[in-house]
Design a protein around this motif. Structure first.
Motif, mmCIF file in Angstrom:
data_model
loop_
_atom_site.group_PDB
_atom_site.id
_atom_site.type_symbol
_atom_site.label_atom_id
_atom_site.label_comp_id
_atom_site.label_asym_id
_atom_site.label_seq_id
_atom_site.Cartn_x
_atom_site.Cartn_y
_atom_site.Cartn_z
ATOM 1 N N THR A 29 1.140 -1.347 -0.295
ATOM 2 C CA THR A 29 -0.099 -0.006 -0.337
ATOM 3 C C THR A 29 1.107 1.423 -0.257
ATOM 4 O OG1 THR A 29 -1.393 -0.879 1.290
ATOM 5 C CG2 THR A 29 -2.318 0.558 0.928
ATOM 6 N N PHE A 30 1.805 1.297 0.650
ATOM 7 C CA PHE A 30 2.404 2.530 1.078
ATOM 8 C C PHE A 30 3.524 3.135 -0.742
ATOM 9 C CE2 PHE A 30 6.345 4.996 1.852
ATOM 10 C CZ PHE A 30 6.271 6.149 2.981
ATOM 11 N N LYS B 291 0.592 0.654 8.167
ATOM 12 C CA LYS B 291 1.564 1.160 8.257
ATOM 13 C C LYS B 291 1.014 3.122 8.581
ATOM 14 C CE LYS B 291 6.260 2.561 6.260
ATOM 15 N NZ LYS B 291 6.733 2.440 5.724
ATOM 16 N N ASP B 292 1.831 4.249 9.757
ATOM 17 C CA ASP B 292 1.186 4.840 9.959
ATOM 18 C C ASP B 292 1.839 5.563 8.531
ATOM 19 O OD1 ASP B 292 -0.078 4.803 12.816
ATOM 20 O OD2 ASP B 292 2.495 3.963 13.161
ATOM 21 N N GLU B 293 2.963 5.625 7.904
ATOM 22 C CA GLU B 293 2.961 6.711 7.527
ATOM 23 C C GLU B 293 2.168 6.909 5.937
ATOM 24 O OE1 GLU B 293 6.086 6.072 9.846
ATOM 25 O OE2 GLU B 293 4.534 4.660 9.305
ATOM 26 N N ILE B 294 1.565 5.873 6.007
ATOM 27 C CA ILE B 294 0.430 6.003 4.825
ATOM 28 C C ILE B 294 -0.077 7.320 4.485
ATOM 29 C CG2 ILE B 294 -1.168 4.948 3.517
ATOM 30 C CD1 ILE B 294 -0.257 1.866 4.894
ATOM 31 N N THR B 295 -0.687 7.951 6.161
ATOM 32 C CA THR B 295 -1.364 9.070 5.672
ATOM 33 C C THR B 295 -0.380 10.299 6.650
ATOM 34 O OG1 THR B 295 -2.607 7.810 7.566
ATOM 35 C CG2 THR B 295 -3.234 8.180 5.900
ATOM 36 N N GLU B 296 0.182 10.139 6.599
ATOM 37 C CA GLU B 296 1.708 11.265 7.005
ATOM 38 C C GLU B 296 2.593 11.903 6.287
ATOM 39 O OE1 GLU B 296 3.425 9.190 10.587
ATOM 40 O OE2 GLU B 296 1.467 9.216 12.279
ATOM 41 N N ARG B 297 2.226 11.637 5.054
ATOM 42 C CA ARG B 297 2.626 12.227 3.882
ATOM 43 C C ARG B 297 2.495 13.574 3.393
ATOM 44 N NH1 ARG B 297 2.953 7.088 0.928
ATOM 45 N NH2 ARG B 297 1.140 6.714 1.598
ATOM 46 N N GLY B 298 0.923 13.805 3.924
ATOM 47 C CA GLY B 298 0.565 15.128 3.343
ATOM 48 C C GLY B 298 0.300 14.991 1.795
ATOM 49 N N PHE B 299 -0.539 13.429 2.086
ATOM 50 C CA PHE B 299 -1.127 12.939 0.844
ATOM 51 C C PHE B 299 -2.397 13.465 0.590
ATOM 52 C CE2 PHE B 299 1.385 9.472 -1.200
ATOM 53 C CZ PHE B 299 2.414 10.133 -1.497
ATOM 54 N N LYS B 300 -2.884 14.095 -1.002
ATOM 55 C CA LYS B 300 -3.814 14.228 -0.944
ATOM 56 C C LYS B 300 -5.508 13.753 -1.199
ATOM 57 C CE LYS B 300 -3.031 18.597 0.798
ATOM 58 N NZ LYS B 300 -3.951 18.424 2.051
ATOM 59 N N TYR B 301 -5.436 12.301 -1.987
ATOM 60 C CA TYR B 301 -5.737 11.552 -2.569
ATOM 61 C C TYR B 301 -5.616 10.173 -1.977
ATOM 62 C CZ TYR B 301 -5.942 14.854 -6.617
ATOM 63 O OH TYR B 301 -5.263 15.928 -7.596
ATOM 64 N N PHE C 254 -12.611 11.650 7.437
ATOM 65 C CA PHE C 254 -11.258 12.069 7.220
ATOM 66 C C PHE C 254 -11.144 12.954 7.913
ATOM 67 C CE2 PHE C 254 -13.165 8.705 3.945
ATOM 68 C CZ PHE C 254 -12.449 7.513 4.025
ATOM 69 N N ASP C 255 -9.797 12.966 8.297
ATOM 70 C CA ASP C 255 -8.951 14.445 8.359
ATOM 71 C C ASP C 255 -8.049 14.969 8.336
ATOM 72 O OD1 ASP C 255 -6.880 12.685 8.999
ATOM 73 O OD2 ASP C 255 -6.341 12.738 10.879
ATOM 74 N N ASP C 256 -7.318 15.716 7.342
ATOM 75 C CA ASP C 256 -6.771 16.604 6.180
ATOM 76 C C ASP C 256 -5.523 15.709 5.731
ATOM 77 O OD1 ASP C 256 -4.852 17.001 8.941
ATOM 78 O OD2 ASP C 256 -4.902 19.064 8.693
ATOM 79 N N GLN C 257 -5.084 15.472 6.684
ATOM 80 C CA GLN C 257 -4.793 13.725 6.424
ATOM 81 C C GLN C 257 -4.865 12.574 5.932
ATOM 82 O OE1 GLN C 257 -0.732 13.954 5.913
ATOM 83 N NE2 GLN C 257 0.360 15.058 8.001
ATOM 84 N N GLY C 258 -6.219 12.521 5.765
ATOM 85 C CA GLY C 258 -6.943 11.316 5.289
ATOM 86 C C GLY C 258 -7.368 9.632 5.794
ATOM 87 N N GLN C 259 -7.237 10.759 7.742
ATOM 88 C CA GLN C 259 -6.803 9.284 8.059
ATOM 89 C C GLN C 259 -8.687 9.369 9.220
ATOM 90 O OE1 GLN C 259 -5.143 6.420 9.635
ATOM 91 N NE2 GLN C 259 -7.135 5.866 10.563
ATOM 92 N N ASN C 260 -9.234 8.724 8.967
ATOM 93 C CA ASN C 260 -10.403 8.434 10.430
ATOM 94 C C ASN C 260 -10.314 7.782 10.635
ATOM 95 O OD1 ASN C 260 -12.742 7.992 11.553
ATOM 96 N ND2 ASN C 260 -12.999 5.704 10.623
#
Length: 423
Positions: A119-120, A140-150, A377-383
């Motif tokens: 996934t990463f 993996k935490d970093e999946i939604t900790e990279r500032g991605f928008k999609y 979802f927050d601004d990083q895409g995490q529920n």
């Protein structure tokens, strides 16, 4: 000069007319959408194949329900068409399949890919192409900790899983006045295992536990005897295990054969221990008293009231021989999240779908089959409303013991565990 101006004007008018025609064509094409291809990247073969196929089954049931109920109403009843790609649990294959779904299948959205290691990098591809991606399973935490928008993740991230395991230890310790002083870590050595172990190490330091063992192993082992000797030597009071199905089967069998006593038990974080195929492959005695962190409350289905969820559980059981589980429920939830976004976007345009996903706020319906009370979802895409439960295997059944509010009547955790000779 006049001829040049005249030609220029004709060219401008022609271009304007062509642009208008193209726009009308796009609008017309949008209005005439009959089928919406949704890409899925899942491990349909290889070590995590049983999990990938359970997710696939849940997704197919949801798509069938949606299509039979009239499809996507805001798009004139367009039907969902799920297109599955097999990652084989391999990052390079997952990336290549993501490219194929985007370039050849022209999907407006992708769901996947269960394995964090797949996934990463695959979500990096989707982000580059500006294709919305709904994560299923990968923590993996970093999946939604990279500032991605999609990229949007409805399920737990790794720190949530780890926190739940330690919270359960703390709860049982508080309830009984007894608990472990040190914890052992035994985990598979890819992104998922390393991420979970790192989070556990952070949390135990804050909670006052010591780490007596920190042991990783490469996936797809044929013998874990050497690692079991290390566990015996370390004498952990409790052991946290991170393993996919084949390795978890092997570990559980060999642990039972060794008759190694771990007084406060084995605490497995999902993966293999959420898979019904795991329980088919091991003796009930080998898993008695084992704790499982799960993204689905397995003992709550009997209280389900939503007709779509009841129907899905019956179809899941008919197809696979057992009722809905964590992976099937995530597949089902993912498709209903996609439906919600499509209805609000009223479009298969990727940008409009991204905006709709970002604005998601679901508090009822079959998208919550996983047991969450809300998906937002927050601004990083995490529920941030994602959560799991901790169950314990008691008398051949997995019964939820944490949080207390989720325990069913009559459920009493066994803590500490009886020695192997006393069982």
């Amino acid at each position: 000069m006049r001829n040049l101006v005249s030609r220029t004007r004709r060219a401008v008018l022609l271009a304007a007319g062509l642009g208008a025609a193209m726009a009308c064509g796009a609008i017309s094409a949008q209005a005439q959408v009959k089928e919406i291809p949704i890409g899925f990247v899942l491990p349909l073969s290889g070590g995590a194949a049983t999990i990938g196929n359970q997710t696939k089954q849940g997704a197919e049931i949801a798509a069938e329900q949606i299509n039979q109920a009239g499809g996507i109403r805001s798009l004139g009843g367009a039907r969902l068409k799920l297109i599955f790609a097999d990652s084989q649990s391999k990052p390079d294959v997952g990336v290549a399949e993501t490219e194929r779904l985007i370039q050849r299948e022209n999907v407006p959205l992708i769901v996947g890919a269960y394995n964090s290691a797949v996934t990463f990098p695959a979500t990096e591809v989707a982000e580059r192409y500006k294709v919305p991606w709904v994560v299923t399973g990968a923590v993996k935490d970093e999946i939604t900790e990279r500032g991605f928008k999609y990229v949007f993740r409805p399920n737990n991230k790794a720190i949530y899983d780890a926190r739940e395991q330690i919270d359960a230890l703390d709860l049982l310790k508080k309830e009984t006045g007894k608990g472990p002083k040190n914890i052992g870590l035994f985990y598979e050595g890819t992104d998922w295992g390393r991420s979970h172990a790192a989070n556990i190490k952070k949390l135990v330091k804050e909670r006052g536990y010591a780490i007596s063992l920190d042991e990783s192993y490469p996936p797809n082992q044929t013998d874990l005897s050497a690692q079991l000797l290390k566990i015996r030597s370390a004498k952990p009071d409790a052991l946290i295990v991170v393993a996919y199905t084949p390795d978890h089967i092997l570990f559980t069998r060999q642990l039972a054969e060794s008759r190694l006593y771990i007084p406060y038990g084995v605490h497995s974080v999902g993966g293999g221990s959420e898979d019904p195929n795991f329980y088919k492959a091991v003796s009930p005695k080998a898993v008695e008293y084992m704790f499982v962190q799960d993204d689905f409350q397995v003992d709550i289905m009997r209280a389900a009231k939503d007709p779509a969820i009841i129907d899905a559980d019956a179809k899941f059981k008919a197809a696979l021989g057992y009722g809905m589980n964590s992976y099937g429920s995530q597949g089902m939830s993912n498709v209903y999240i996609v439906k919600d976004a499509l209805e609000r976007a009223a479009s298969v345009d990727r940008e409009k779908l991204r905006a709709a996903l970002a604005a998601t706020d679901i508090s009822s319906g079959p998208a919550l089959v996983t047991g969450y009370q809300r998906i937002k979802f927050d601004d990083q895409g995490q529920n941030t409303y994602a959560h799991g439960v901790i169950s314990q295997n008691l008398n051949g059944e997995r019964r939820t013991i944490w949080p207390v509010e989720n325990r069913l009547a009559g459920v009493k955790p066994v803590w500490p565990l009886p020695a192997p000779a006393a069982r």
